[in-house]
Design a protein around this motif. Structure first.
Motif, PDB file in Angstrom:
ATOM      1  N   SER A  78      -6.972  -1.058  -5.729  1.00 34.27           N
ATOM      2  CA  SER A  78      -7.531  -0.865  -4.389  1.00 34.27           C
ATOM      3  C   SER A  78      -6.664  -1.430  -3.271  1.00 34.27           C
ATOM      4  N   VAL A 102      -3.485   0.972  -2.263  1.00 27.79           N
ATOM      5  CA  VAL A 102      -3.822   2.356  -1.951  1.00 27.79           C
ATOM      6  C   VAL A 102      -3.922   2.556  -0.445  1.00 27.79           C
ATOM      7  N   LEU A 133       0.071   4.001  -2.677  1.00 31.63           N
ATOM      8  CA  LEU A 133      -0.515   5.011  -3.546  1.00 31.63           C
ATOM      9  C   LEU A 133      -1.418   5.970  -2.781  1.00 31.63           C
ATOM     10  N   THR A 134      -1.441   7.213  -3.232  1.00 33.62           N
ATOM     11  CA  THR A 134      -2.262   8.259  -2.628  1.00 33.62           C
ATOM     12  C   THR A 134      -3.370   8.668  -3.602  1.00 33.62           C
ATOM     13  N   THR A 185     -10.324   6.992  -0.955  1.00 29.98           N
ATOM     14  CA  THR A 185      -9.581   7.545  -2.083  1.00 29.98           C
ATOM     15  C   THR A 185     -10.001   6.996  -3.438  1.00 29.98           C
ATOM     16  N   VAL A 186     -10.339   5.720  -3.526  1.00 29.33           N
ATOM     17  CA  VAL A 186     -10.624   5.108  -4.828  1.00 29.33           C
ATOM     18  C   VAL A 186     -11.842   5.742  -5.486  1.00 29.33           C
ATOM     19  N   LEU A 234      -3.667   8.091  -7.777  1.00 28.54           N
ATOM     20  CA  LEU A 234      -4.790   7.459  -8.456  1.00 28.54           C
ATOM     21  C   LEU A 234      -5.383   8.369  -9.528  1.00 28.54           C
ATOM     22  N   ARG A 247       0.848  -1.193   0.000  1.00 35.43           N
ATOM     23  CA  ARG A 247       0.000   0.000   0.000  1.00 35.43           C
ATOM     24  C   ARG A 247       0.888   1.249   0.000  1.00 35.43           C
ATOM     25  N   PRO A 263      -8.175   3.003   0.990  1.00 35.51           N
ATOM     26  CA  PRO A 263      -8.883   2.848  -0.284  1.00 35.51           C
ATOM     27  C   PRO A 263     -10.361   3.192  -0.236  1.00 35.51           C
TER      28      PRO A 263
END
Length: 462
Positions: A234, A237, A27-28, A243-244, A32, A25, A240
Motif C-alpha cells: 500500500s 502504490v 506501482l500502478t 487501486t489496492v 498490483l 510510490r 492506494p
C-alpha cells in the motif's frame, strides 16, 4: 498522490496516519493485479488437480468457482480496510488500527508465520521437482539458489520485483495457452476424451448437496491463499485508496477464471478422474494431449513459477509486514528490521532476514508442519480481519445505513462464517502447531507492551 507532495501517509479522508513516507510510490493498478496473480499462481492447479478432481467427482472447475465466491467476501473486507488505512503491514495494520493494537500485533504474528513459511515451502517443492531432472545436484544448493535470486530481486526494489513478476506471468500464461491449444485439438478436433463439450465437470446434480459445497469450499479456499499480499504494498502504490482494493478483488476474480478454464479443459481431455495420479495428474494430462514436450515444459515452468515467481511475491510481502511491525518497535531487533535502504527505498534488512529464515526453515522443518502453520495463520487472520471491518465501520463509526449494513455487516459476517467453517475443519495437529505459534506471539506481545499496557508510539501520538 506523488512522492513530492506527500510527506506522511494519509487515509482517504486525508487524516495523518502517523508514518513518514519512506517507501517509493511507483506501482500502478496493473502492477498490483500482476503481483496478485503471480502470488496465487496461474498454474497452481497443476499441483493439486488430481486430488481435487477425485474429491469433487471430476468437478474441479466448480470447486474453483466455489472458492472464488467464498474468498471474494474476505477480499472485499481487505478492500474496505485498504481504503481506510493505506499503509504497509496488511492485516496487521488494519486490525491494529481498526480493532485493537494488541490484537493487531497477534494477528500480524499469525500472518507473519504464513508468509515467512511460504517461501520455504515453495522453494522446497521446486527443489524436489527439479531434483527429478537434476538428481546429482544437492537439494540445499537448489534451495539456496532460488532464495538468493528472490532475495536479490526483492532487496533491490519493488520496481524490479514488478518487472520480474511481469516476465514470469507471461511465461506462465504462455504455457497455459499452449496447453489449452493442445487440449482443444485433442478433444474437439481429434475426438478424444469427452469428444466435445460436457457439463459433467461443472454440474452433476445427483452429487451436489450442502456437504459437497462445504467440502469444495474447504479445498478451494486454501488454493486462493495469497490474494491478500497486494495490501502489503500500500505504501508503494500510486493512489492506494483506489487501486489496492480494486486490485485485490480483480486479481481474485481473474485467477479464479483462469483456474476454471484450465481445469475444465483438463477434465474434458481426461474424464476418468478416478484413475488419476494425485501427485502428477495434470502433468500426465499434459503429456496425453501434447506429448513429452508439454510434459517437461510444464515441469520446468512449474519450477520457475513456484520457486522464483511465487516465492518472490510472498517474500516481498512478508518483508514489508516485518518492516511495518518493526517500525512500531514490536519485534526483536526492531531497530535493524525497521530500516529502509537509503538507495533502493526498500525494507532491505527485513528482506535479507526473510531470505535467511526461509533457507533454514526449508532445510529443517517438514513440509507438513510448514503447510499446517501457513493454513492456520492465514485463515485465523482472515477471520479477525472480517471481524475488524464490522467493529471499525459498523460499530465504531456508526455506518448503519443500507449501504453500511451490506458492506460492513452482511458481507464481512458472511466472509467470517465461510473462513470459520474451513478453519474448524483443520486436523488436531494443525491446531496444535498453530496454537503453539499463537502462544509464542501472545507472550512476546505481552513482553513488548509491558503486559499489554503500552501501544506503539505512532498510535499514542495521534
Amino acid at each position: 498522490m506523488s512522492d513530492v507532495a506527500i510527506q506522511t501517509t494519509e487515509n482517504e479522508q486525508g487524516t495523518n496516519l502517523g508514518y513518514k513516507q519512506e517507501l517509493k510510490r511507483s506501482l500502478t493498478l496493473k502492477d498490483l493485479i500482476i503481483y496478485g496473480l503471480i502470488t496465487m499462481l496461474p498454474i497452481a492447479p497443476i499441483q493439486v488437480y488430481g486430488l481435487i478432481a477425485q474429491e469433487s467427482f471430476g468437478m474441479a472447475p466448480l470447486v474453483y468457482l466455489v472458492g472464488v465466491v467464498a474468498m471474494v467476501f474476505t477480499a472485499m473486507s481487505y478492500s474496505q480496510m485498504s481504503k481506510e488505512f493505506p499503509i504497509a503491514g496488511s492485516v496487521y495494520s488494519y486490525v491494529q488500527r481498526g480493532l485493537n493494537p494488541h490484537i493487531g500485533f497477534v494477528t500480524g504474528w499469525l500472518i507473519a508465520v504464513d508468509y515467512i513459511m511460504a517461501p520455504a515451502l515453495l522453494t522446497a517443492f521446486s527443489a524436489m521437482w527439479l531434483g527429478s531432472i537434476l538428481p546429482g545436484v544437492p537439494t540445499f544448493v537448489i534451495i539456496f539458489i532460488f532464495l538468493a535470486i528472490n532475495t536479490f530481486i526483492t532487496a533491490r526494489g519493488v520496481s524490479l520485483t514488478a518487472r520480474a513478476n511481469t516476465i514470469f506471468l507471461i511465461l506462465e500464461l504462455a504455457i497455459l495457452v499452449i496447453f489449452l491449444g493442445f487440449a482443444i485439438k485433442y478433444v474437439f478436433i481429434d475426438g478424444h476424451g469427452t469428444g466435445g463439450f460436457s457439463l459433467a465437470p461443472i454440474f452433476q446434480p445427483d452429487k451436489i448437496d450442502f456437504h459437497f459445497i462445504a467440502s469444495a469450499a474447504s479445498i478451494a479456499v486454501l488454493g486462493f491463499l495469497g490474494f491478500d499480499v497486494i495490501s502489503t504494498l500500500s505504501e508503494e502504490v500510486k493512489n492506494p485508496q483506489k487501486t489496492v482494493g480494486k486490485a485485490t478483488v480483480g486479481a481474485l476474480v481473474i485467477i479464479g477464471t483462469i483456474f476454471m478454464l484450465q481445469t475444465y479443459l483438463a477434465a474434458l481431455a481426461h474424464p476418468d478422474y478416478a484413475g488419476l495420479d494425485p501427485d502428477m495428474a495434470f502433468f500426465d494430462i499434459a503429456r496425453e494431449v501434447g506429448g513429452d514436450f508439454l510434459y517437461y515444459a510444464f515441469i520446468l515452468v512449474g519450477v520457475a513459477a513456484v520457486g522464483i515467481a511465487n516465492a518472490l511475491a510472498i517474500q516481498s510481502a512478508i518483508s514489508r509486514i516485518i518492516y511495518s511491525m518493526s517500525r512500531d518497535k514490536l519485534l526483536p531487533f526492531s531497530g535493524i528490521l525497521g530500516k529502509i535502504h537509503p538507495v533502493y527505498k526498500t525494507p532491505f534488512n527485513a528482506t535479507i532476514f526473510v531470505g535467511l529464515v526461509s533457507f533454514v526453515v526449508a532445510l529443517l522443518v517438514s513440509i507438513e508442519n510448514i503447510v499446517q502453520l501457513i493454513n492456520f495463520g492465514a485463515l485465523t487472520s482472515f477471520m479477525v480481519l472480517n471481524l475488524t471491518v464490522f467493529v471499525h465501520f459498523y460499530l465504531k463509526k456508526g455506518r448503519r445505513d443500507a449501504k453500511g449494513f451490506v458492506n460492513y455487516l452482511l458481507l464481512p459476517v458472511i466472509g467470517f462464517l465461510i473462513i470459520f467453517y474451513v478453519w474448524s475443519g483443520f486436523d488436531w495437529m494443525t491446531f496444535a502447531v498453530g496454537t503453539s505459534w499463537l502462544i509464542i506471539g501472545v507472550i512476546l506481545g505481552a513482553v513488548k507492551s509491558k503486559g499489554y499496557k503500552e501501544v506503539p508510539p505512532v498510535l499514542r501520538d495521534m
